[in-house]
Scaffold this active site. Structure first.
Site, short mmCIF file in Angstrom:
data_model
loop_
_atom_site.label_atom_id
_atom_site.label_comp_id
_atom_site.label_asym_id
_atom_site.label_seq_id
_atom_site.Cartn_x
_atom_site.Cartn_y
_atom_site.Cartn_z
N ASP A 142 0.78 -1.21 0.00
CA ASP A 142 0.00 0.00 0.00
C ASP A 142 0.83 1.29 0.00
N CYS A 196 -17.15 -9.08 -14.71
CA CYS A 196 -18.27 -8.22 -14.30
C CYS A 196 -19.44 -8.44 -15.27
N CYS A 202 -22.75 -2.25 -8.37
CA CYS A 202 -22.01 -1.37 -7.45
C CYS A 202 -22.24 0.11 -7.73
N CYS A 222 -15.74 9.75 -2.72
CA CYS A 222 -15.79 8.43 -2.09
C CYS A 222 -15.70 8.58 -0.56
N CYS A 252 -20.10 -0.52 -2.08
CA CYS A 252 -19.98 -1.06 -3.44
C CYS A 252 -19.60 -2.54 -3.40
N CYS A 256 -21.77 -6.32 -4.45
CA CYS A 256 -21.18 -7.12 -5.53
C CYS A 256 -21.53 -8.60 -5.39
C1 B12 Z 1 -5.42 5.66 -3.43
C2 B12 Z 1 -6.14 4.44 -2.87
C3 B12 Z 1 -7.47 4.60 -2.48
C4 B12 Z 1 -8.27 5.87 -2.82
C5 B12 Z 1 -8.66 5.80 -4.33
C6 B12 Z 1 -9.23 4.44 -4.74
C7 B12 Z 1 -8.97 4.06 -6.21
N1 B12 Z 1 -9.89 3.39 -6.82
O1 B12 Z 1 -7.91 4.38 -6.72
C8 B12 Z 1 -9.46 5.75 -1.81
C9 B12 Z 1 -9.10 6.50 -0.55
C10 B12 Z 1 -10.81 6.26 -2.33
C11 B12 Z 1 -9.45 4.25 -1.54
C12 B12 Z 1 -10.55 3.57 -1.07
C13 B12 Z 1 -10.57 2.21 -0.82
N2 B12 Z 1 -9.52 1.38 -0.78
CO1 B12 Z 1 -7.77 1.90 -1.41
N3 B12 Z 1 -6.07 2.21 -2.13
C14 B12 Z 1 -5.48 3.20 -2.73
C15 B12 Z 1 -4.06 2.87 -3.19
C16 B12 Z 1 -3.08 3.45 -2.17
C17 B12 Z 1 -3.69 3.34 -4.60
C18 B12 Z 1 -4.77 3.02 -5.66
C19 B12 Z 1 -4.43 3.62 -7.01
O2 B12 Z 1 -3.34 3.45 -7.49
N4 B12 Z 1 -5.37 4.36 -7.63
C20 B12 Z 1 -5.15 4.97 -8.90
C21 B12 Z 1 -6.36 4.79 -9.81
C22 B12 Z 1 -6.07 5.34 -11.19
O3 B12 Z 1 -6.58 3.40 -9.91
P1 B12 Z 1 -8.01 2.75 -10.13
O4 B12 Z 1 -9.09 3.68 -9.74
O5 B12 Z 1 -7.98 1.42 -9.51
O6 B12 Z 1 -8.05 2.65 -11.72
C23 B12 Z 1 -7.56 1.47 -12.37
C24 B12 Z 1 -8.64 0.76 -13.16
O7 B12 Z 1 -9.93 1.03 -12.65
C25 B12 Z 1 -8.40 1.17 -14.55
N5 B12 Z 1 -9.16 2.30 -15.08
C26 B12 Z 1 -9.18 3.57 -14.61
N6 B12 Z 1 -9.96 4.33 -15.40
C27 B12 Z 1 -10.41 3.52 -16.38
C28 B12 Z 1 -11.25 3.82 -17.46
C29 B12 Z 1 -11.59 2.78 -18.32
C30 B12 Z 1 -12.47 3.11 -19.46
C31 B12 Z 1 -11.10 1.47 -18.12
C32 B12 Z 1 -11.48 0.35 -19.02
C33 B12 Z 1 -10.26 1.20 -17.02
C34 B12 Z 1 -9.93 2.24 -16.18
O8 B12 Z 1 -7.01 1.49 -14.64
C35 B12 Z 1 -6.54 1.96 -13.41
C36 B12 Z 1 -5.14 1.42 -13.20
O9 B12 Z 1 -5.13 0.01 -13.13
C37 B12 Z 1 -4.11 1.29 -3.13
C38 B12 Z 1 -2.79 0.62 -2.77
C39 B12 Z 1 -1.84 0.64 -3.95
N7 B12 Z 1 -0.63 1.03 -3.70
O10 B12 Z 1 -2.23 0.29 -5.05
C40 B12 Z 1 -5.20 1.01 -2.08
C41 B12 Z 1 -6.16 -0.20 -2.31
C42 B12 Z 1 -6.60 -0.13 -3.73
N8 B12 Z 1 -7.29 0.10 -1.46
C43 B12 Z 1 -7.81 -0.94 -0.95
C44 B12 Z 1 -9.00 -0.93 -0.19
C45 B12 Z 1 -9.32 -2.18 0.64
C46 B12 Z 1 -9.85 0.18 -0.23
C47 B12 Z 1 -11.30 0.27 0.31
C48 B12 Z 1 -12.12 -0.98 0.09
C49 B12 Z 1 -11.24 0.64 1.83
C50 B12 Z 1 -12.61 0.88 2.47
N9 B12 Z 1 -13.41 -0.14 2.72
O11 B12 Z 1 -12.94 2.00 2.78
C51 B12 Z 1 -11.85 1.48 -0.50
C52 B12 Z 1 -12.52 1.03 -1.81
C53 B12 Z 1 -13.05 2.18 -2.62
C54 B12 Z 1 -13.19 1.81 -4.09
N10 B12 Z 1 -14.40 1.64 -4.58
O12 B12 Z 1 -12.16 1.64 -4.75
C55 B12 Z 1 -7.08 -2.21 -1.34
C56 B12 Z 1 -7.92 -2.94 -2.41
C57 B12 Z 1 -7.90 -4.45 -2.32
C58 B12 Z 1 -8.74 -5.03 -3.44
N11 B12 Z 1 -9.36 -6.17 -3.21
O13 B12 Z 1 -8.82 -4.47 -4.52
C59 B12 Z 1 -5.71 -1.65 -1.84
C60 B12 Z 1 -5.08 -2.43 -2.97
C61 B12 Z 1 -4.76 -1.59 -0.63
C62 B12 Z 1 -4.17 -2.96 -0.30
N12 B12 Z 1 -2.86 -3.02 -0.22
O14 B12 Z 1 -4.83 -3.94 -0.12
N13 B12 Z 1 -8.26 3.70 -1.81
S1 SF4 Z 2 -19.71 2.68 -2.24
FE1 SF4 Z 2 -17.56 2.34 -2.84
S2 SF4 Z 2 -17.09 4.05 -4.22
FE2 SF4 Z 2 -18.97 4.60 -3.12
S3 SF4 Z 2 -18.34 5.78 -1.36
FE3 SF4 Z 2 -18.44 3.66 -0.69
S4 SF4 Z 2 -16.37 2.82 -1.01
FE4 SF4 Z 2 -16.50 4.74 -2.17
S1 SF4 Z 3 -21.10 -5.22 -8.51
FE1 SF4 Z 3 -19.21 -6.46 -8.76
S2 SF4 Z 3 -19.61 -7.73 -10.59
FE2 SF4 Z 3 -21.11 -6.09 -10.57
S3 SF4 Z 3 -20.17 -4.47 -11.84
FE3 SF4 Z 3 -19.66 -3.99 -9.73
S4 SF4 Z 3 -17.68 -4.94 -9.43
FE4 SF4 Z 3 -18.53 -5.87 -11.27
#
Ligand code: B12
Ligand code: SF4
Ligand code: SF4
Length: 360
Positions: A142, A196, A202, A222, A252, A256
């Site tokens: 992380d 998905c 979600c 969020c 969310c 799921c």
């Molecule tokens: C910053 C961060 C957050 C931020 C931003 C979340 C996010 N989605 O990025 C906040 C504070 C909101 C957050 C929340 C949570 N987090 Co967090 N977070 C991180 C962290 C430190 C970096 C994530 C990152 O790089 N984000 C950058 C963005 C660009 O990435 P992304 O949104 O995932 O986008 C990717 C894809 O969706 C895709 N994509 C993006 N745009 C598009 C558009 C299209 C068209 C397409 C096809 C694809 C695509 O490409 C991107 C790169 O792969 C990681 C740890 C790490 N070092 O990776 C933990 C991590 C992701 N978090 C984690 C957790 C547990 C959570 C929460 C569940 C905690 C909670 N219960 O409150 C929530 C979940 C919220 C959610 N719905 O995602 C876990 C997830 C485990 C898992 N099973 O996935 C991680 C991996 C930490 C860990 N070491 O376990 N988090």
């Molecule tokens: S449902 Fe998921 S994306 Fe929405 S506020 Fe909660 S953690 Fe963030």
């Molecule tokens: S609820 Fe789960 S399976 Fe359905 S779109 Fe969201 S991430 Fe994908």
């Protein structure tokens, strides 16, 4: 350093997978370091400003998608997952439906996962170096700038769902990720395929409409960001939607369908501590700073500090029914609170005054 020409890489990988299981990981896979498409998504996400106050996301930029630049010499990423769903915790949906009780995200009910995963990954690296001799590696959980979900997907651990969490067919999404960046050219796994399909459950389940499009999360909306990462005042227009969520958010993932395959945590440190799964908001709000420090030490919640914790609870108390206990708890902290917390207390009191038809 390890003599690569004499090393059986397949046997080393098998040993890693088996040892990872012994150490409490449910799966370990191996990925290469090329994630160019994810880098494009990351950069476009940053450009949209979706990272809000998380300036470290901006600062690290594309380093996050280039593990070989973070640790020169890295050719593989060992990605491992550890399940955290606490089997004995109060039912999530029931707590969310009880506005006088605080909802703490399932991942934070026990001890801080960073230490647990980092410790287990360091032991894993030690055990392997006992077998093959010293090798180059760095453990990340992380905190290091690594795009963990994309690398885990490439290591075959699961796919990135529309809510942006990683999901595994046999484990849902209630797991943490951790990595070992290494110079060992181990055989890579097949990336996981996405499942998905047409589901979008979600997206409408999010209380603040933070999933602005499939796979696109506006972190500024969020609740996880607002209650944990965001240091200043919570935007007023989003406060009501927080409900009783005082640390993180799970909605969310609760929506799921893949989480019917979730695995309960086996690590004892993920057991609920301090009854955080179901404590009255008024009781939590009466904790002094010293009580917060004592009870939260060793928990991920400790990192946000007493002020942000109090700010979050003040918002939840503003969203709870305006009973005399709720009003008394808010008034009790009103004078001694910091300016940030006090502003949220005033907001909560004004809401209750408004609901009771009294001028704020
Ligand atoms: C910053 C961060 C957050 C931020 C931003 C979340 C996010 N989605 O990025 C906040 C504070 C909101 C957050 C929340 C949570 N987090 Co967090 N977070 C991180 C962290 C430190 C970096 C994530 C990152 O790089 N984000 C950058 C963005 C660009 O990435 P992304 O949104 O995932 O986008 C990717 C894809 O969706 C895709 N994509 C993006 N745009 C598009 C558009 C299209 C068209 C397409 C096809 C694809 C695509 O490409 C991107 C790169 O792969 C990681 C740890 C790490 N070092 O990776 C933990 C991590 C992701 N978090 C984690 C957790 C547990 C959570 C929460 C569940 C905690 C909670 N219960 O409150 C929530 C979940 C919220 C959610 N719905 O995602 C876990 C997830 C485990 C898992 N099973 O996935 C991680 C991996 C930490 C860990 N070491 O376990 N988090
Ligand atoms: S449902 Fe998921 S994306 Fe929405 S506020 Fe909660 S953690 Fe963030
Ligand atoms: S609820 Fe789960 S399976 Fe359905 S779109 Fe969201 S991430 Fe994908």
């Amino acid at each position: 350093m390890t003599q690569l020409e004499n090393l059986d890489l397949l046997a080393t990988k098998r040993a890693l997978v088996a040892t990872a299981r012994e150490l409490g990981f449910s799966k370990l896979g191996v990925a290469g370091v090329e994630i160019a498409e994810d880098e494009q998504h990351l950069l476009s996400w940053l450009e949209s400003g979706y990272h809000g106050e998380m300036e470290y996301m901006q600062r690290h930029g594309s380093l996050r998608s280039r593990p070989h630049e973070l640790v020169p010499g890295t050719v593989r990423v060992l990605s491992a997952r550890m399940d955290y769903w606490p089997r004995d915790a109060a039912d999530a949906a029931s707590v969310l439906g009880e506005p006088t009780v605080g909802y703490v995200s399932r991942y934070a009910l026990g001890r801080d996962y960073h230490k647990i995963l980092r410790g287990a990954l360091a032991r894993l690296a030690d055990r392997i170096s006992e077998q093959i001799g010293p090798f180059g590696y760095r453990v990340c959980v992380d905190s290091a700038p690594v795009l963990e979900k994309a690398l885990a997907r490439d290591a075959g651990l699961g796919w990135i769902g529309k809510h942006t969490n990683l999901i595994a067919r046999d484990a849902g999404s209630w797991f943490f990720l951790g990595e070992i960046l290494t110079d060992l050219p181990l055989p890579v796994d097949e990336p996981a395929s996405a499942h998905c399909g047409t589901c979008q459950a979600c997206i409408p389940a999010c209380p603040t409409a933070a999933i602005v499009a499939p796979y696109r999360l506006d972190a500024r909306r969020c609740i996880s960001y607002l209650t944990i990462e965001h240091k200043s005042a919570i935007p007023e227009d989003l406060r009501a939607a927080l409900g009783n969520r005082i640390y993180g958010c799970d909605d969310c993932q609760l929506a799921c369908p893949w989480n019917k395959f979730a695995q309960a945590a086996s690590h004892p440190d993920f057991k609920v501590r301090n009854r955080l799964d179901a404590t009255d908001l008024t009781d939590l709000f009466r904790w002094t700073e010293a009580e917060f420090d004592e009870r939260m030490r060793g928990s991920a919640i400790y990192r946000i500090g007493y002020e942000r914790w109090s700010r979050n609870i003040a918002v939840a108390l503003g969203n709870a029914p305006g009973s005399s206990e709720v009003i008394a708890a808010l008034l009790h902290r009103r004078e001694s609170a910091s300016p940030l917390v006090r502003e949220h207390i005033e907001w909560a009191l004004a809401r209750h005054a408004g609901a009771a038809g009294i001028s704020a």
